[in-house]
Design a protein around this motif. Structure first.
Motif, mmCIF file in Angstrom:
data_model
loop_
_atom_site.group_PDB
_atom_site.id
_atom_site.type_symbol
_atom_site.label_atom_id
_atom_site.label_comp_id
_atom_site.label_asym_id
_atom_site.label_seq_id
_atom_site.Cartn_x
_atom_site.Cartn_y
_atom_site.Cartn_z
ATOM 1 N N GLY A 1 29.655 -28.897 12.671
ATOM 2 C CA GLY A 1 30.227 -29.316 11.402
ATOM 3 C C GLY A 1 31.313 -28.373 10.929
ATOM 4 N N LEU A 2 32.302 -28.916 10.219
ATOM 5 C CA LEU A 2 33.413 -28.130 9.695
ATOM 6 C C LEU A 2 33.661 -28.512 8.248
ATOM 7 N N THR A 3 33.770 -27.496 7.393
ATOM 8 C CA THR A 3 34.178 -27.698 6.005
ATOM 9 C C THR A 3 35.450 -26.884 5.780
ATOM 10 N N VAL A 4 36.516 -27.551 5.437
ATOM 11 C CA VAL A 4 37.786 -26.890 5.151
ATOM 12 C C VAL A 4 37.900 -26.733 3.640
ATOM 13 N N TYR B 1 45.058 -24.103 14.503
ATOM 14 C CA TYR B 1 44.424 -24.998 15.484
ATOM 15 C C TYR B 1 43.214 -24.314 16.113
ATOM 16 N N VAL B 2 43.376 -23.048 16.447
ATOM 17 C CA VAL B 2 42.253 -22.283 17.003
ATOM 18 C C VAL B 2 41.098 -22.250 16.012
ATOM 19 N N ALA B 3 41.406 -21.892 14.756
ATOM 20 C CA ALA B 3 40.366 -21.751 13.736
ATOM 21 C C ALA B 3 39.655 -23.078 13.466
ATOM 22 N N LEU B 4 40.392 -24.172 13.453
ATOM 23 C CA LEU B 4 39.805 -25.479 13.168
ATOM 24 C C LEU B 4 38.842 -25.942 14.253
ATOM 25 N N THR B 5 38.987 -25.422 15.451
ATOM 26 C CA THR B 5 38.211 -25.938 16.589
ATOM 27 C C THR B 5 37.100 -25.004 17.025
ATOM 28 N N ARG B 6 36.615 -24.177 16.114
ATOM 29 C CA ARG B 6 35.498 -23.282 16.442
ATOM 30 C C ARG B 6 34.145 -23.916 16.134
ATOM 31 N N ALA B 7 34.130 -25.065 15.468
ATOM 32 C CA ALA B 7 32.875 -25.666 15.004
ATOM 33 C C ALA B 7 32.241 -26.519 16.093
ATOM 34 N N TYR C 1 30.740 -21.510 16.605
ATOM 35 C CA TYR C 1 29.653 -21.486 15.635
ATOM 36 C C TYR C 1 29.210 -22.923 15.382
ATOM 37 N N ASP C 2 27.916 -23.094 15.085
ATOM 38 C CA ASP C 2 27.434 -24.449 14.803
ATOM 39 C C ASP C 2 28.182 -25.054 13.623
ATOM 40 N N TYR C 3 28.290 -24.297 12.558
ATOM 41 C CA TYR C 3 28.989 -24.781 11.375
ATOM 42 C C TYR C 3 30.049 -23.764 10.973
ATOM 43 N N VAL C 4 31.222 -24.275 10.646
ATOM 44 C CA VAL C 4 32.333 -23.412 10.248
ATOM 45 C C VAL C 4 32.808 -23.803 8.859
ATOM 46 N N VAL C 5 32.998 -22.791 8.024
ATOM 47 C CA VAL C 5 33.715 -22.957 6.760
ATOM 48 C C VAL C 5 35.071 -22.308 6.971
ATOM 49 N N LEU C 6 36.125 -23.090 6.889
ATOM 50 C CA LEU C 6 37.475 -22.585 7.122
ATOM 51 C C LEU C 6 38.182 -22.425 5.782
ATOM 52 N N ASP C 7 38.520 -21.206 5.460
ATOM 53 C CA ASP C 7 39.101 -20.873 4.166
ATOM 54 C C ASP C 7 40.637 -20.906 4.229
ATOM 55 N N GLU C 8 41.245 -21.602 3.302
ATOM 56 C CA GLU C 8 42.694 -21.613 3.056
ATOM 57 C C GLU C 8 43.562 -21.719 4.319
ATOM 58 N N PRO C 9 43.681 -22.912 4.872
ATOM 59 C CA PRO C 9 44.555 -23.098 6.044
ATOM 60 C C PRO C 9 45.980 -22.591 5.823
ATOM 61 N N ARG C 10 46.514 -22.784 4.623
ATOM 62 C CA ARG C 10 47.882 -22.349 4.361
ATOM 63 C C ARG C 10 48.028 -20.841 4.543
ATOM 64 N N ALA C 11 47.022 -20.073 4.130
ATOM 65 C CA ALA C 11 47.076 -18.617 4.256
ATOM 66 C C ALA C 11 47.049 -18.198 5.726
ATOM 67 N N PRO D 1 28.190 -37.277 15.868
ATOM 68 C CA PRO D 1 29.536 -37.145 15.303
ATOM 69 C C PRO D 1 29.745 -35.845 14.542
ATOM 70 N N GLY D 2 28.651 -35.149 14.174
ATOM 71 C CA GLY D 2 28.788 -33.925 13.402
ATOM 72 C C GLY D 2 29.174 -34.224 11.974
ATOM 73 N N SER D 3 29.579 -33.198 11.260
ATOM 74 C CA SER D 3 30.001 -33.379 9.870
ATOM 75 C C SER D 3 31.382 -32.768 9.685
ATOM 76 N N PHE D 4 32.152 -33.357 8.801
ATOM 77 C CA PHE D 4 33.516 -32.879 8.547
ATOM 78 C C PHE D 4 33.886 -33.190 7.109
ATOM 79 N N GLU D 5 34.467 -32.187 6.441
ATOM 80 C CA GLU D 5 34.860 -32.366 5.043
ATOM 81 C C GLU D 5 36.022 -31.443 4.714
ATOM 82 N N VAL D 6 36.976 -31.966 3.979
ATOM 83 C CA VAL D 6 38.057 -31.164 3.404
ATOM 84 C C VAL D 6 37.795 -31.079 1.908
#
Length: 681
Positions: free
Chosen positions: A665-668, A656-662, A630-640, A553-558
């Motif tokens: 795991g993804l940390t927003v 949408y593109v940025a969110l789906t690069r992981a 990338y295996d793990y993505v840290v996505l900085d400031e979606p609003r920006a 399932p990977g990891s996901f966190e906002v």
């Protein structure tokens, strides 16, 4: 203690060692070739030497890459009649063909017809396969195997553990091939014929880029002689993306495929300027092709005087009306401007020869050529059908309001004409501040003058972001060849992004292309794609979301953060995992985040530099994230990221593109409120 005779794993390791030795012998055989006695000229000798060098590179044994990844045990010999009691054969499936000193195959190329059941066979249709064996590796060391008895009804169908591990294996560095994990629906596209164009609509993680690259490799295998003559080309959205994918085809032994961006293809002038969105939208519209055609052929002027050719004591007169008929015929034929101009003097000369024959002379082709070179004929051609420089033609359209209005009437509105007119006068082509869209217009004009050479096959990736005029530029490169078009309508982030594939394919000149859809997500975890898919109703209504088929399932966190230090801390946490890390942020945020990473002593790379195994973190501007993983993505400031685009819909697509690069795991991270579209159930 087990021996190779009774230990299957030991036997497979023994076959691997023997196969590596055989490949080494194949390479040594090529290296030992002596071409010093070649009797051909020096040009042929150089070509032969280059071909030998390419063959040596293709036979390289990459120590950390499995030489074979599977085995097929046929119930009967492939192609033979299935007589009762007939024994089948075993074939090892790998990245390239390897044979022993007697020429017997030790590894079969994954593209060979006998390898196809490795990807397509199933319990429902075993394709005469009794056993499919997959191998597990650590580096280049064979460590495990897994068997699937397709012809045994007692054995239930199950998901391959090794296959799943390979799909989910952490990734560091550039993109790698997927020959060991190609799925049946992907294989159908990969092995589709050279004659037809295929368009692949695929959401994030469905493997559309890999499918396109592997299709090139397959076509080069199946149609090598033809494509060696006509050439192949992979077109990507930017240089970072091309760096990311550049090792896939060489790893499959294909070294001759050229890679380029659309900007590279149309680089006839130096691009030093930029258009605003409104101007780029008009310049990228397919209607500009008609404006250019009108402007070009407006240079053709009907003759008002006869053409008089003096040869010796005789004068031969071609009346103006007859010359006009010749000009009209050339225009009606619809051939290129330059080709028609070259034909005009020969047509006038032929009219003179007809008169000579009527007067009793017997002129031959040499006389016709001489008449075509006559000063009077040259002067007439110059006046009637002058040479036109494509860049100067485009420059005049963009700087001369009356000239543009005269040729855009009924095609572009007055407001559209004003939008693309330059505010300042420009003295020359060299001093002009051309934009990327201007370069495409020049390319169109060049093709109107002289036909653009066609390649045998073109792969166009991230195609959803091309303008109609850019599609036409790509289409010119494969008019007599075929194409593989790859993209995702939901990821279009330009003002002119493709609204539908049929429309795009028409601009490409491939109306009869087959459209395939990939919906199974192999690279993006379920929680990540589910979160990102909240945006789909707002950016691509009606488009089916990707369904992740990953077991992990990977990891996901906002995560709410209070500053850059918290973002850096999230990166440091991600670095405790194995694999590559991407910190994706709005372009304007990149300098501040780079400084924060530096202050924390965390090294990072720029997109396209992912070749170092020591530095695993890449700092990625959101505008360059498309196509990267990338295996793990840290996505900085979606609003920006959303606010950086000219409109909200484009911004949401960029997000949408940025969110789906992981991949794992993804940390927003966010300090500002999240876009409300992400707050769905």
């Amino acid at each position: 203690m087990s021996t190779p005779a009774d230990d299957p794993l030991a036997r497979e390791r023994s076959h691997l060692a023997a196969s590596r030795a055989a490949l080494r012998a194949m390479r040594e055989d090529v290296e030992s070739l002596d071409i010093s006695d070649v009797t051909a000229n020096w040009v042929n000798a150089q070509i032969l030497e280059r071909q030998i060098g390419e063959r040596i590179k293709a036979l390289a044994d990459l120590s950390d890459t499995p030489l074979f990844f599977g085995r097929l045990d046929y119930l009967h010999a492939p192609g033979a009649e299935r007589a009762e009691g007939a024994e089948g054969e075993n074939f090892y499936i790998g990245r390239r063909h390897v044979h022993d000193a007697d020429g017997d195959p030790m590894v079969i190329d994954w593209r060979a017809p006998v390898s196809q059941p490795f990807y397509r066979a199933s319990k429902k249709d075993p394709m005469d396969i009794g056993l499919r064996r997959r191998f597990g590796y650590v580096g280049g060391e064979l460590t495990a195997y897994e068997d699937e008895h397709l012809s045994d009804p007692a054995e239930a169908a199950r998901t391959s553990r090794l296959l799943q591990q390979e799909i989910e294996r952490p990734r560091v560095g550039p993109m790698r091939d997927i020959v060991a994990t190609i799925q049946p629906e992907q294989d159908e596209i990969v092995r589709s014929g050279l004659g037809g164009t295929v368009c692949v609509q695929g959401g994030p993680g469905t493997g559309k880029t890999a499918v396109g690259l592997h299709r090139v490799a397959y076509l080069l295998y199946a149609h090598r002689d033809r494509l060696a003559r006509t050439g192949t080309l992979v077109i990507g959205p930017n240089r970072s993306f091309l760096h990311y994918i550049e090792q896939v085809l060489p790893a499959l032994g294909e070294l001759t495929v050229r890679q380029a961006t659309v900007d590279d293809l149309v680089a006839h002038v130096e691009v030093r300027g930029a258009d605003d969105a409104a101007a780029a939208l008009v310049k990228g519209d397919a209607r500009m092709a008609e404006v250019l055609r009108r402007a070009l052929y407006a240079h053709v002027t009907p003759p008002t005087e006869p053409v008089v050719v003096v040869r010796g004591s005789r004068r031969w007169r071609v009346p103006a009306y007859e010359v006009e008929e010749i000009v009209r015929e050339l225009l009606d034929r619809g051939i290129r401007y330059g080709a028609a101009r070259e034909a005009l003097p020969q047509r006038i000369a032929h009219a003179v020869l007809v008169q000579m024959e009527r007067s009793g002379e017997a002129p031959d082709d040499r006389v016709q050529d001489a008449v075509a070179r006559n000063g009077a004929v040259k002067a007439a051609v110059k006046a009637i059908w002058p040479v036109v420089d494509p860049a100067k033609l485009v420059l005049r359209l963009l700087t001369d309001a009356d000239f543009l209005a005269g040729h855009a009437e009924g095609v572009l509105s007055e407001d559209e004409q004003k939008t693309i007119l330059w505010a300042k006068a420009v003295r020359s082509v060299k001093s002009a501040r051309w934009s990327a869209a201007d370069a495409v217009l020049i390319d169109e004009a060049r093709d109107l003058v002289d036909r653009t050479p066609s390649l045998g096959h073109v792969v166009l990736d991230e195609a959803q972001d091309l303008s109609p005029m850019q599609y036409r530029a790509v289409g010119r490169r494969c008019t007599t060849g075929s194409a593989t078009v790859l993209g995702d309508l939901a990821q279009g982030t330009t003002p002119w992004a493709t609204r539908g594939w049929r429309e795009a394919l028409a601009h490409l000149g491939k109306d009869d292309a087959v459209i395939e859809e990939l919906t199974a997500g192999f690279r993006v975890p379920t929680d990540v794609i589910t979160y990102a898919s909240r945006l789909l109703p707002h950016i691509a209504p009606g488009l089916a979301p990707v369904a992740s088929v990953r077991e992990n399932p990977g990891s996901f966190e906002v995560r709410r953060v209070s500053g850059d230090a918290d973002v850096v801390a999230a990166c440091a946490e991600a670095l405790t995992h194995e694999g590559s890390i991407g910190l994706i942020a709005a372009d304007a945020r990149i300098p501040a985040l780079a400084e924060a990473l530096g202050s924390a002593g965390i090294g990072h790379l720029a997109p396209g530099e992912e070749t170092s195994h020591e530095t695993r973190l890449t700092l990625v501007p959101a505008s360059l994230a498309k196509g990267l993983e990338y295996d793990y993505v840290v996505l900085d400031e979606p609003r920006a990221i959303v606010d950086a685009e000219p409109d909200e819909r484009t911004g949401l697509r960029r997000l949408y593109v940025a969110l789906t690069r992981a991949v794992s795991g993804l940390t927003v991270t966010h300090g500002a409120p999240l876009p409300e579209q992400l707050n769905g159930a």
